[in-house]
Design a protein around this motif. Sequence first.
Motif, PDB file in Angstrom:
ATOM      1  N   SER A  63      20.252  -0.554 -15.895  1.00 24.02           N
ATOM      2  CA  SER A  63      20.004  -0.828 -17.306  1.00 24.02           C
ATOM      3  C   SER A  63      21.118  -1.665 -17.914  1.00 24.02           C
ATOM      4  O   SER A  63      22.118  -2.000 -17.271  1.00 24.02           O
ATOM      5  N   GLY A  64      20.940  -1.984 -19.174  1.00 25.18           N
ATOM      6  CA  GLY A  64      21.913  -2.720 -19.956  1.00 25.18           C
ATOM      7  C   GLY A  64      21.324  -3.008 -21.320  1.00 25.18           C
ATOM      8  O   GLY A  64      20.093  -3.130 -21.465  1.00 25.18           O
ATOM      9  N   ALA A  65      22.170  -3.086 -22.336  1.00 24.01           N
ATOM     10  CA  ALA A  65      21.730  -3.385 -23.703  1.00 24.01           C
ATOM     11  C   ALA A  65      20.663  -2.412 -24.193  1.00 24.01           C
ATOM     12  O   ALA A  65      19.754  -2.776 -24.940  1.00 24.01           O
ATOM     13  N   GLY A  66      20.754  -1.150 -23.737  1.00 24.69           N
ATOM     14  CA  GLY A  66      19.820  -0.131 -24.204  1.00 24.69           C
ATOM     15  C   GLY A  66      18.445  -0.174 -23.574  1.00 24.69           C
ATOM     16  O   GLY A  66      17.521   0.496 -24.054  1.00 24.69           O
ATOM     17  N   VAL A  67      18.292  -0.937 -22.487  1.00 20.73           N
ATOM     18  CA  VAL A  67      17.000  -1.088 -21.819  1.00 20.73           C
ATOM     19  C   VAL A  67      17.189  -0.809 -20.338  1.00 20.73           C
ATOM     20  O   VAL A  67      18.270  -1.068 -19.793  1.00 20.73           O
ATOM     21  N   GLN A  77      13.699  -6.973 -19.816  1.00 22.93           N
ATOM     22  CA  GLN A  77      14.435  -7.026 -18.551  1.00 22.93           C
ATOM     23  C   GLN A  77      15.465  -8.153 -18.580  1.00 22.93           C
ATOM     24  O   GLN A  77      16.548  -8.035 -18.012  1.00 22.93           O
ATOM     25  N   ARG A  78      15.136  -9.256 -19.252  1.00 22.92           N
ATOM     26  CA  ARG A  78      16.081 -10.365 -19.380  1.00 22.92           C
ATOM     27  C   ARG A  78      17.310  -9.947 -20.160  1.00 22.92           C
ATOM     28  O   ARG A  78      18.418 -10.405 -19.878  1.00 22.92           O
ATOM     29  N   CYS A  83      23.114  -8.926 -20.381  1.00 24.12           N
ATOM     30  CA  CYS A  83      24.212  -7.975 -20.623  1.00 24.12           C
ATOM     31  C   CYS A  83      25.205  -7.985 -19.472  1.00 24.12           C
ATOM     32  O   CYS A  83      26.418  -8.036 -19.681  1.00 24.12           O
ATOM     33  N   HIS A  84      24.707  -7.982 -18.240  1.00 25.86           N
ATOM     34  CA  HIS A  84      25.600  -7.953 -17.084  1.00 25.86           C
ATOM     35  C   HIS A  84      26.247  -9.315 -16.825  1.00 25.86           C
ATOM     36  O   HIS A  84      27.323  -9.382 -16.229  1.00 25.86           O
ATOM     37  N   PHE A 244      27.594 -17.659 -19.822  1.00 26.29           N
ATOM     38  CA  PHE A 244      28.366 -16.829 -20.748  1.00 26.29           C
ATOM     39  C   PHE A 244      29.738 -17.437 -20.943  1.00 26.29           C
ATOM     40  O   PHE A 244      30.377 -17.882 -19.997  1.00 26.29           O
ATOM     41  N   ALA A 245      30.169 -17.472 -22.187  1.00 24.26           N
ATOM     42  CA  ALA A 245      31.525 -17.876 -22.531  1.00 24.26           C
ATOM     43  C   ALA A 245      32.019 -16.954 -23.632  1.00 24.26           C
ATOM     44  O   ALA A 245      31.273 -16.642 -24.571  1.00 24.26           O
TER      45      ALA A 245
END
Length: 280
Positions: A63-67, A77-78, A83-84, A244-245
């Motif tokens: 999971s990630g971002a509460g999902v 899922q995206r 998040c990761h 990501f930056a």
Amino acid sequence: MRELLLRRGRFVGRDSISRGNCLLRNGRIDRLSTRSIRRQGALVLNLGEKLVAPGFIDIHVHSGAGVDFTDPHTDLQRRIVDCHTRHGVTGLLATLLPVPVPRIKAAVRAITQAPGQQTLGIYLEGPFVSPLRKGAFNERCIRAPSAELLRELLPAKTRMPYVITIAPEEAGASSSMERALKNFLSYTKFSLPEAVRCASLNPARLLNIDDVKGGLEEGKDADLVVFDDELAVHFTIVGGDVLFAREHDVSLRQDHPRRSSRSTWYDPYEGADNETAHTG
């Protein structure tokens, strides 16, 4: 596809760390050199001696971002993948807990139909687990191992790798990959290159993709993570694109396009000879 030139980095190889430059082209590592690389029109990222390593590959992501990945909606899922990405992950296995079979099938279908570049495969952590070792799993969703059910769950046409757990006996963890790397270095006598291999090359070997991922070698996929000496992630690069930056680095890019003393992302279309004009 734009070319991305990484300048003034410290590149984490299999056994050592070397200062140098790297050109990413067409989604691959095109050139690594301890000498200057000049490429007209390339986007230039001046790293200011930050560390560059192969992107982290996490083979167990729920999971990630509460999902979590059992939600069969590709947009949600995206969010997990994004998040990761903030933690340096350039590839992962979408991991599914034991839930009702129709929900597993829907989740697998969503993952395989729109996997994205970073979702490398699927980890079925159930439903084939032992009731005696179920931990926090819902016992009503546990199933006895069955080849017929497995064929029903996993599409035959997909080329994505699968990992299947039976009777798990280990506790999970909620740490991010860069935090796990930092903890590993704190509690062992391993070097940074050795620790990075555990988070990149070793999982790539497990998935049989180490010919294209898991190392800083010319010809391999341009999946990289850039972090500082405290192991805080500043950039995550997937297929040669900066996905990501850190906010600080983005503001420098937008507000100070000609400053080269700190991490800066330059637009090659601002000038005719961008690399010459904007690099120090």
